[in-house]
Design an enzyme around this catalytic site. Structure first.
Site, PDB file in Angstrom:
ATOM      1  N   HIS A  43       0.802  -1.232   0.000  1.00 37.19           N
ATOM      2  CA  HIS A  43       0.000   0.000   0.000  1.00 37.19           C
ATOM      3  C   HIS A  43       0.830   1.276   0.000  1.00 37.19           C
ATOM      4  O   HIS A  43       0.266   2.368  -0.118  1.00 37.19           O
ATOM      5  CB  HIS A  43      -0.948   0.021   1.201  1.00 37.19           C
ATOM      6  CG  HIS A  43      -0.267   0.363   2.484  1.00 37.19           C
ATOM      7  ND1 HIS A  43       0.387  -0.577   3.232  1.00 37.19           N
ATOM      8  CD2 HIS A  43      -0.120   1.530   3.139  1.00 37.19           C
ATOM      9  CE1 HIS A  43       0.907   0.008   4.295  1.00 37.19           C
ATOM     10  NE2 HIS A  43       0.628   1.282   4.267  1.00 37.19           N
TER      11      HIS A  43
HETATM   12  C1  UD1 Z   1      -2.408   5.110   5.986  1.00 41.50           C
HETATM   13  C2  UD1 Z   1      -1.163   5.651   6.689  1.00 41.50           C
HETATM   14  C3  UD1 Z   1      -0.066   4.589   6.634  1.00 41.50           C
HETATM   15  C4  UD1 Z   1      -0.563   3.254   7.159  1.00 41.50           C
HETATM   16  C5  UD1 Z   1      -1.807   2.854   6.347  1.00 41.50           C
HETATM   17  C6  UD1 Z   1      -2.365   1.530   6.794  1.00 41.50           C
HETATM   18  C7  UD1 Z   1      -0.737   8.083   6.612  1.00 41.50           C
HETATM   19  C8  UD1 Z   1       0.108   9.129   6.004  1.00 41.50           C
HETATM   20  N1  UD1 Z   1      -0.660   6.858   6.058  1.00 41.50           N
HETATM   21  O1  UD1 Z   1      -2.107   4.983   4.594  1.00 41.50           O
HETATM   22  O2  UD1 Z   1       1.024   5.031   7.433  1.00 41.50           O
HETATM   23  O3  UD1 Z   1       0.441   2.273   7.025  1.00 41.50           O
HETATM   24  O4  UD1 Z   1      -2.784   3.873   6.522  1.00 41.50           O
HETATM   25  O5  UD1 Z   1      -3.446   1.145   6.000  1.00 41.50           O
HETATM   26  O6  UD1 Z   1      -1.444   8.359   7.554  1.00 41.50           O
HETATM   27  N2  UD1 Z   1      -9.625   4.115   1.826  1.00 41.50           N
HETATM   28  C9  UD1 Z   1     -10.792   3.368   1.800  1.00 41.50           C
HETATM   29  N3  UD1 Z   1     -11.341   2.989   2.979  1.00 41.50           N
HETATM   30  C10 UD1 Z   1     -10.800   3.319   4.177  1.00 41.50           C
HETATM   31  C11 UD1 Z   1      -9.609   4.070   4.182  1.00 41.50           C
HETATM   32  C12 UD1 Z   1      -9.026   4.451   3.015  1.00 41.50           C
HETATM   33  O7  UD1 Z   1     -11.341   3.058   0.758  1.00 41.50           O
HETATM   34  O8  UD1 Z   1     -11.349   2.940   5.223  1.00 41.50           O
HETATM   35  C13 UD1 Z   1      -8.993   4.517   0.556  1.00 41.50           C
HETATM   36  C14 UD1 Z   1      -9.259   5.938   0.173  1.00 41.50           C
HETATM   37  O9  UD1 Z   1      -9.506   5.962  -1.184  1.00 41.50           O
HETATM   38  C15 UD1 Z   1      -7.954   6.662   0.452  1.00 41.50           C
HETATM   39  C16 UD1 Z   1      -6.918   5.557   0.293  1.00 41.50           C
HETATM   40  O10 UD1 Z   1      -7.596   4.350   0.665  1.00 41.50           O
HETATM   41  O11 UD1 Z   1      -7.740   7.722  -0.406  1.00 41.50           O
HETATM   42  C17 UD1 Z   1      -5.728   5.762   1.174  1.00 41.50           C
HETATM   43  O12 UD1 Z   1      -6.099   5.960   2.529  1.00 41.50           O
HETATM   44  P1  UD1 Z   1      -5.241   6.964   3.460  1.00 41.50           P
HETATM   45  O13 UD1 Z   1      -5.807   7.003   4.828  1.00 41.50           O
HETATM   46  O14 UD1 Z   1      -5.030   8.220   2.749  1.00 41.50           O
HETATM   47  O15 UD1 Z   1      -3.803   6.347   3.529  1.00 41.50           O
HETATM   48  P2  UD1 Z   1      -3.267   4.865   3.513  1.00 41.50           P
HETATM   49  O16 UD1 Z   1      -2.650   4.622   2.210  1.00 41.50           O
HETATM   50  O17 UD1 Z   1      -4.300   3.896   3.994  1.00 41.50           O
END
Ligand code: UD1
Length: 374
Positions: A205
């Protein structure tokens, strides 16, 4: 005393669970839980609260997805009134995500003490958002709970006063040790029709891997090729699924590469514990595989958890299809597993943290002893 924990993402929930248990066992303590909502759907959040027996959060900030600035700003703005109303003695923040740094900043500006759980990890790679979050959070924290000796040393080297640092061990391992019997009993491999020590688990990820089309294609190609030898189970993070469809990086088929929905904690742990190899870019899995003695290939140029390489089962590999395939095949040919032991990764880190917070009185900051000697 009143503590307030702020969590927001999947890896935060595993760190909160043992602390919540320890604090709940102390009658003189009130523990308020705030969920920022950085991760918000069933697969990334709710399942973990259920699996880990976590109580419902007292406050939900519903910040959701967004750019780093937008996400961090939303936590800042929405947490401030909650802290003003709750007035905790100490705010507990976990790990290195956007919710962590935002919570530390709000609390510090309101003159509320901040304790950072999993302090001192450093990849020395400032292109990673998590590294910036770690640096800032540690500077803002009054009490820093380090999971390993190298982490405690990093904090010392950055000039954090010794009296603020506690080497307590790893709360992720507390959760793993606590949940492992349940995970093994659920016997996840049978549900997927795969044999013990005869399948690979993959997760991916990090922006550096999944937002870069060339890197993502290299890694998916490696998984695809390895799946001709044995099944590869790949629970796909929402960010990765989105990128795979946007960039049209789809497995070609022919092998046994299975793209799964994100898994709950118990199911994932059950699968990892019986696998032959994990290929990942996750921070937590590097630690969990070391504790379990499962070989791990981490697709990154660096790690903030060096002890998993120097003493554990972890090895860093580039996002290069050939290197990943060759390393994985060498590991399978060797067919050897050993279980390293790391100081204070013993399932009791949260107990030490709760003792420090409640008994040794974090209030008397500066009087504490740096315990980075075992
Ligand atoms: C975040 C953390 C990372 C951690 C990871 C674990 C930061 C900078 N990054 O990254 O350190 O290792 O979480 O998963 O805080 N999304 C969903 N459903 C959800 C959450 C997210 O569909 O419940 C999708 C959204 O489209 C979002 C993307 O996943 O844009 C990324 O989510 P985001 O919270 O921005 O960061 P992670 O890549 O998950």
């Amino acid at each position: 005393m009143k503590f307030l924990s702020v969590v927001g993402t999947r890896p935060n929930f595993m760190k909160l669970a043992p602390i919540a248990r320890e604090l709940a066992a102390r009658p003189d303590v009130e523990h308020v839980i705030v969920h920022t909502g950085q991760h918000y759907d069933m697969a990334m959040s709710d399942t973990f609260f259920a699996d880990l027996d976590l109580p419902e959060p007292d406050h939900h900030l519903a910040v959701g997805s967004g750019s780093h600035a937008a996400q961090t700003a939303a936590v800042l703005a929405r947490l401030e009134p909650v802290l003003a109303a709750e007035r905790p003695d100490i705010v507990l923040v976990y790990g290195d995500v956007n919710s962590t740094v935002a919570a530390a900043l709000v609390a510090a500006k309101m003159n509320i003490r901040v304790a950072h759980i999993e302090a001192g990890l450093r990849s020395r790679d400032r292109t990673m958002p998590e590294e910036l979050n770690r640096l800032v959070t540690d500077q803002l924290s009054d009490l820093l709970f380090a999971p390993s000796l190298d982490a405690a040393d990093n904090l010392r080297a950055e000039g954090i006063p010794l009296g603020r640092i506690r080497f307590v061990g790893n709360v992720m391992i507390d959760t793993l040790a606590h949940m492992l019997p349940r995970a093994r009993a659920a016997y996840a491999p049978a549900r997927y029709g795969v044999g013990e020590r005869d399948y690979i688990v993959a997760t991916l990820h990090r922006p550096a891997n999944v937002d870069d089309p060339a890197n993502l294609a290299q890694i998916v190609r490696a998984l695809e090729e390895l799946s001709h030898d044995r099944p590869v189970l790949f629970p796909v993070h929402p960010r990765t699924r989105q990128r795979m469809s946007e960039l049209d990086v789809a497995p070609r088929g022919g092998g046994d590469l299975r793209l799964l929905e994100p898994l709950g904690y118990i199911e994932m742990l059950g699968l990892v514990a019986a696998s032959s190899l994990v290929i990942t870019d996750s921070g937590g899995l590097q630690e969990e595989t070391t504790y379990l003695g499962i070989p791990c290939l981490t697709v990154r140029p660096n790690t903030e958890r060096p002890v998993t390489c120097s003493r554990g089962t972890n090895r860093l590999v580039p996002a290069d299809h050939e290197v990943i395939v060759n390393c994985a095949r060498r590991i399978h040919a060797r067919n050897r597993w050993s279980k390293p032991s790391i100081e204070l990764w013993d399932g009791r880190a949260a107990e030490r943290i709760a003792r420090e917070l409640c008994e040794d009185s974090a209030i008397a900051l500066g009087s504490a002893v740096f315990q980075a000697t075992v």
